[in-house]
Design a protein around this motif. Sequence first.
Motif, short mmCIF file in Angstrom:
data_model
loop_
_atom_site.label_atom_id
_atom_site.label_comp_id
_atom_site.label_asym_id
_atom_site.label_seq_id
_atom_site.Cartn_x
_atom_site.Cartn_y
_atom_site.Cartn_z
N ARG A 116 0.86 -1.17 0.00
CA ARG A 116 0.00 0.00 0.00
C ARG A 116 0.90 1.22 0.00
O ARG A 116 1.71 1.37 0.90
CB ARG A 116 -0.80 0.03 1.30
CG ARG A 116 -2.14 -0.55 1.18
CD ARG A 116 -2.74 -0.77 2.55
NE ARG A 116 -3.56 -1.96 2.48
CZ ARG A 116 -4.74 -2.00 1.85
NH1 ARG A 116 -5.24 -0.92 1.32
NH2 ARG A 116 -5.41 -3.12 1.80
N ALA A 147 -12.87 -3.93 10.26
CA ALA A 147 -11.63 -3.14 10.18
C ALA A 147 -10.77 -3.37 11.42
O ALA A 147 -9.56 -3.54 11.33
CB ALA A 147 -11.97 -1.67 10.02
N LYS A 172 -2.95 -4.48 9.14
CA LYS A 172 -3.31 -3.63 8.01
C LYS A 172 -4.46 -2.70 8.38
O LYS A 172 -5.44 -3.14 8.98
CB LYS A 172 -3.78 -4.49 6.83
CG LYS A 172 -2.67 -5.29 6.20
CD LYS A 172 -1.97 -4.45 5.14
CE LYS A 172 -0.72 -5.10 4.63
NZ LYS A 172 0.27 -5.48 5.61
N LYS A 173 -4.31 -1.44 8.01
CA LYS A 173 -5.40 -0.51 8.23
C LYS A 173 -6.24 -0.45 6.96
O LYS A 173 -5.77 -0.02 5.92
CB LYS A 173 -4.83 0.87 8.57
CG LYS A 173 -5.79 1.73 9.36
CD LYS A 173 -5.07 2.96 9.90
CE LYS A 173 -5.97 4.06 10.39
NZ LYS A 173 -7.32 4.17 9.90
N ILE A 174 -7.44 -0.96 7.05
CA ILE A 174 -8.32 -0.93 5.88
C ILE A 174 -9.49 -0.03 6.26
O ILE A 174 -10.24 -0.34 7.17
CB ILE A 174 -8.85 -2.35 5.54
CG1 ILE A 174 -7.69 -3.34 5.47
CG2 ILE A 174 -9.62 -2.34 4.22
CD1 ILE A 174 -8.12 -4.79 5.25
N ASP A 175 -9.62 1.09 5.57
CA ASP A 175 -10.63 2.02 6.06
C ASP A 175 -11.80 2.25 5.10
O ASP A 175 -12.64 3.08 5.34
CB ASP A 175 -9.99 3.36 6.44
CG ASP A 175 -8.85 3.72 5.52
OD1 ASP A 175 -7.90 4.35 5.97
OD2 ASP A 175 -8.92 3.34 4.33
N THR A 176 -11.83 1.48 4.02
CA THR A 176 -12.91 1.73 3.06
C THR A 176 -13.84 0.54 2.96
O THR A 176 -14.19 0.09 1.88
CB THR A 176 -12.34 2.02 1.67
OG1 THR A 176 -11.39 0.99 1.38
CG2 THR A 176 -11.67 3.37 1.62
N ILE A 177 -14.22 -0.01 4.12
CA ILE A 177 -15.07 -1.20 4.08
C ILE A 177 -16.54 -0.84 4.05
O ILE A 177 -17.02 -0.06 4.87
CB ILE A 177 -14.76 -2.11 5.28
CG1 ILE A 177 -13.32 -2.64 5.13
CG2 ILE A 177 -15.74 -3.28 5.36
CD1 ILE A 177 -12.85 -3.41 6.29
N THR A 188 -17.92 -4.61 -0.10
CA THR A 188 -16.52 -5.04 -0.15
C THR A 188 -16.43 -6.55 -0.29
O THR A 188 -17.04 -7.30 0.47
CB THR A 188 -15.78 -4.59 1.14
OG1 THR A 188 -15.92 -3.18 1.25
CG2 THR A 188 -14.32 -4.96 1.08
N LEU A 215 -9.42 -8.25 -0.60
CA LEU A 215 -8.74 -7.35 0.33
C LEU A 215 -7.26 -7.68 0.47
O LEU A 215 -6.51 -6.97 1.12
CB LEU A 215 -9.41 -7.39 1.70
CG LEU A 215 -10.76 -6.69 1.78
CD1 LEU A 215 -11.40 -6.95 3.13
CD2 LEU A 215 -10.61 -5.20 1.54
#
Lengths: 631, 86
Positions: free
Chosen positions: A504, B11, B20-25, B29, B34
Amino acid sequence: MSQWNAPNLIAAIDESKGLTDKGYTFLDRDQKELFFSWDDLRAEAMKRAAHLRKYGLKKGDRVAMVLPDGEDFVPTFLGAIWAGLVPVPLYPPLSLGKLDSYKDTLVAILNKAEPTYLITLSKMQQVLWAGLTHVKSLKGVITAEELKGPAPEGVSQDPAQVSDDDLAFLQFTSGSTSTPKGVSVTHGNLRANAHAIMVDGLKTDSAVDHGVSWLPLYHDMGLIGFVIAPMFHKVQVTFIPTMAFVRQATLWLETIHRVRGTITFAPNFAYALATKRTKAEQLAKWDLSCVKAFGCGAEPINSGTMRTFVETMSKAKLKPEALLPCYGMAEATLAISFIALDETLSTDVVDTEAYQKQRAAEPVHVSKLAEGKAQEFVNCGKTFPGHEVGIFDDQGNRLGERKIGEIQVRGPSVAKGYFRDPDATERTFGGGWLKTGDLGYLANGNVYIVGRKKDIIIINGRNYDPQRIEWLVDDVAGVRKGSSVAFSKPGASSEELIVVLEARTASETELEALKESVKQRIVEQMQLTPADVVVCPVGSLPKTSSGKLQRSKTRQQYLDGTVGKEGNRSLGSNAEKVVLARHVAMSLLGRSRHRARRIAEHALEVKSVTDALGKLKLAGDYVSNRIGKLF
Amino acid sequence: MATVHIPTLFAQAALEVSGKKIDTITGQTVIAKLGLDSVAVMELVAHFEEKLHIRMPDEDLAKVQTVADLGNLVKRLMPPGSEVTW
């Protein structure tokens, strides 16, 4: 010398008669225990054999098995063996959104193995049905629940008569989807490898030893290592459900501590995961001094991972010599070499220059590692009595000590070939030696693996193993672990190194900085400059069904200019729903078709009009019932 | 009465399991996209089970594709009256 000398697995099951103190214990997800003594396992095998015979199954018939839990799998597998059938263990559907590729693989394997029946859980049936109509050989599904019931009357429970050359079971390897290969394992192979593992390698004592395994039972290490070999040599085993281990990795070590386990095996990744998940209070509580063998194999062994594990677990009293690197593959039944029980993890440090240019492993001082002028390989020990390992060059000449070439094996554990695949059998098993496809060398009789033959990268006359480059890239900050791929492409004067990885990155500057650090790391450690480093979005590189990155496919995508594009192509939820809807529809269709076939068969026997009407009504009820339930 | 917002919980779980920072869930999704490996996904499932005191059967998980599918499964397994949103 082991006191157990059964000539085959059926005789080994029969030797269980009257042994009620030990056996196999199956934990469920809540850690509740289900114990089958040796004697119980024999009784279960006899009963299940009778059930299977009732379906008209006879010696040599294949039966596919999709049974995720050990308590269903093990007695059913033993029952099929007892009846002289050839079980084909298959992995259950993987969780979360992989159903489509699973179905394709399942159908391809079944069409190769041509089983007469599939044994599964009744609750799995609906998930599996979608694919089964594509398998011509299948007469139907037998549920594990049914096999648990009392033995049918008037059906023989006698053991089948088998010889060493008879097929015992088919072990499908994780080859490509289109051309799955089933290793034909004979009864003679099983006895030989069980002896190699349990007597020559582990020197087991049934009064003392206790295996602990979370390995999947459809995989050679779980099935042969913890079901078949221990049955031959009467070593009790505690089974943890694979999914329970994955959900909570420390359950593995917790169980070893609790039951005083002495033998366990796992691939490299499990050691990394267990180390990562273990908490300080667990280390303080555990006593792992009981373990004599922490076997490590089935995938490349990373010495760093193993050292960290030993160091961490020393706080839980793990003996360093318990660590047991080994080498094996399904084509050799399971095990090819083990290090000795009293040896600990050791590595060979060899000169990079000679390794890459002369294909020779010349030992150098360990300090050369830090300078980037040496390579380190894990000692996988010696092969077993009666077996032989040889190193060969591409022309088929046998190479000497410390020369790198293809590892080949011969001996009583080497399987008969691939089931109904004479070409692949000739390529891999032809000429009396099993060609493992692994590159390595021998030093003092010990086997060292350097990489896979087909993946080797040759640049300017030097040989590089992509796995080692990928491990280096993994260490770079910002790179997703286990998400890099190294391969070569033709360049101006020689092949060129390409590295593709997932990360990322927030900005262009960050992206460039990451590429630069990756290049830097490879230059420092390998004296090799990548021609190109490509950073792709997370999740965009092609993976196998088991989650491993596919090197050759990534390479092809790179050459086509499509690498990393797949993940960006947003399918949207509708496309995904279509896939699922298709599944449900196919499942329904599959069931109705099968039902229709069965009714058609029945209809031939129809004796009266009332009888026919009754049967038709039954069919109608069934279909409306199913459709009503699902929609 | 319990209130569960699936994307938030997801998240949190992803952060804990894989760092992992996943912020668009959102509900749409697709979990397989992912980039979490299969082990991380199962650990994530364990996280949900622990937090919500539920058990998700393997055969149901096989059919889950999106976060909304997961939400529907959670909803079915939670005690009646619980509020599950995504």
